[in-house]
Design an enzyme around this catalytic site. Sequence first.
Site, PDB file in Angstrom:
ATOM      1  N   GLU A   1      17.721 -35.026 -31.785  1.00 25.55           N
ATOM      2  CA  GLU A   1      17.907 -36.398 -32.241  1.00 25.55           C
ATOM      3  C   GLU A   1      19.156 -36.991 -31.599  1.00 25.55           C
ATOM      4  O   GLU A   1      20.184 -36.325 -31.477  1.00 25.55           O
ATOM      5  CB  GLU A   1      18.067 -36.381 -33.760  1.00 25.55           C
ATOM      6  CG  GLU A   1      18.461 -37.697 -34.388  1.00 25.55           C
ATOM      7  CD  GLU A   1      18.850 -37.539 -35.851  1.00 25.55           C
ATOM      8  OE1 GLU A   1      19.013 -38.582 -36.511  1.00 25.55           O
ATOM      9  OE2 GLU A   1      18.982 -36.388 -36.322  1.00 25.55           O
ATOM     10  N   PHE A   2      19.071 -38.240 -31.195  1.00 25.40           N
ATOM     11  CA  PHE A   2      20.251 -38.938 -30.704  1.00 25.40           C
ATOM     12  C   PHE A   2      20.923 -39.636 -31.885  1.00 25.40           C
ATOM     13  O   PHE A   2      20.296 -40.429 -32.583  1.00 25.40           O
ATOM     14  CB  PHE A   2      19.901 -39.972 -29.632  1.00 25.40           C
ATOM     15  CG  PHE A   2      21.111 -40.651 -29.055  1.00 25.40           C
ATOM     16  CD1 PHE A   2      21.792 -40.078 -27.996  1.00 25.40           C
ATOM     17  CD2 PHE A   2      21.583 -41.837 -29.596  1.00 25.40           C
ATOM     18  CE1 PHE A   2      22.922 -40.684 -27.473  1.00 25.40           C
ATOM     19  CE2 PHE A   2      22.714 -42.449 -29.080  1.00 25.40           C
ATOM     20  CZ  PHE A   2      23.382 -41.866 -28.017  1.00 25.40           C
TER      21      PHE A   2
ATOM     22  N   ASP B   1      32.247 -23.313 -36.075  1.00 28.97           N
ATOM     23  CA  ASP B   1      33.135 -23.732 -34.987  1.00 28.97           C
ATOM     24  C   ASP B   1      33.623 -25.149 -35.261  1.00 28.97           C
ATOM     25  O   ASP B   1      33.507 -26.042 -34.418  1.00 28.97           O
ATOM     26  CB  ASP B   1      32.390 -23.658 -33.653  1.00 28.97           C
ATOM     27  CG  ASP B   1      33.312 -23.800 -32.458  1.00 28.97           C
ATOM     28  OD1 ASP B   1      34.545 -23.707 -32.637  1.00 28.97           O
ATOM     29  OD2 ASP B   1      32.821 -24.010 -31.334  1.00 28.97           O
TER      30      ASP B   1
END
Length: 331
Positions: free
Chosen positions: A130-131, A235
């Site tokens: 997905e953008f 992270d």
Amino acid sequence: MVALLMGFISLTPSFPSLPCFPPLSFNKRRPFFPIAAMSDDPIRDWILSEGKATQITKICPIGGGCINLASRYDTDAGSFFVKTNRSIGPSMFEGEAHGLGAMFETKTIRVPRPFKVGPLPTGGSYIIMEFVEFGFSRGDQSVLGRKLAEMHKAGKSSKGFGFDVENTIGSTPQINTWTSDWIEFYAEHRLGYQLKLALDQYGDSTIYQRGQRLMKNLAPLFENVVIEPCLLHGDLWSGNISSDKNGEPVILDPACYYGHNEAEFGMSWCAGFGGSFYNSYFEVIPKQPGFEKRRDLYMLYHYLNHYNLFGSGYRSSALSIIDDYLRMLKV
């Protein structure tokens, strides 16, 4: 990890020097150019089939790096974010997709939804996701803290500590073998693995031997602590935190596994978490006894990883943490 500044690509679509351009089309009257058939372009194939688009209107590069390349594909069915790597097979992106998928399924904090991972016909691999249209800030820290805690609370595992696939922390392999005991998992698959890398890469017997002593004496740091396997981003630093156009926090580029929730703060030395973040987090998941004593222990994993990736600049920080714990534990 900070290495992502040099490697993995930020999703932020803010690189004005990189032009957007229409999809490539080759003139069939010029046979000396290689003409890629549709079946030779798995990214385009997926977008125009399972992605439910009928045309790709624009392909726009989004930055560059020494590990992956990233592009935004605009279509009549919306936009997609695509990362490619011309030399590494699909395993790295499969680990990322598994992590994004697991976080997405918690329905708590926003992450880019992964759609497809596969090999490139000329070698390498790709991931389509997905953008996310980012806003202009990292969002409200109190909202980030609350939503992150909600993800930790919702994402639990009955298998113990680990993950279904191995993945990477930066470009370092991250071993996620399922383990029933957290102290054993963290000692062996996080600290122990990094210490062995330092020994093999630099011949650093000092940090290896002292680190081994610490690994064998972690139990006192976890007295009276209830540890559940929570889904961790793994992270979480400033480069992997943003907000969408509505101001809601977004986290990306994970190194997921199920672990002690406090391990999520291991990158806090370059995440910029403030008081409002921690206050909101601990309203959802209360702080446990000895939290402050364990903070540096979780930072140690990431300092060791940076030492192994970037060299001696991070060695003193890692060794200082080890020595402080050896004195504290009197071992």
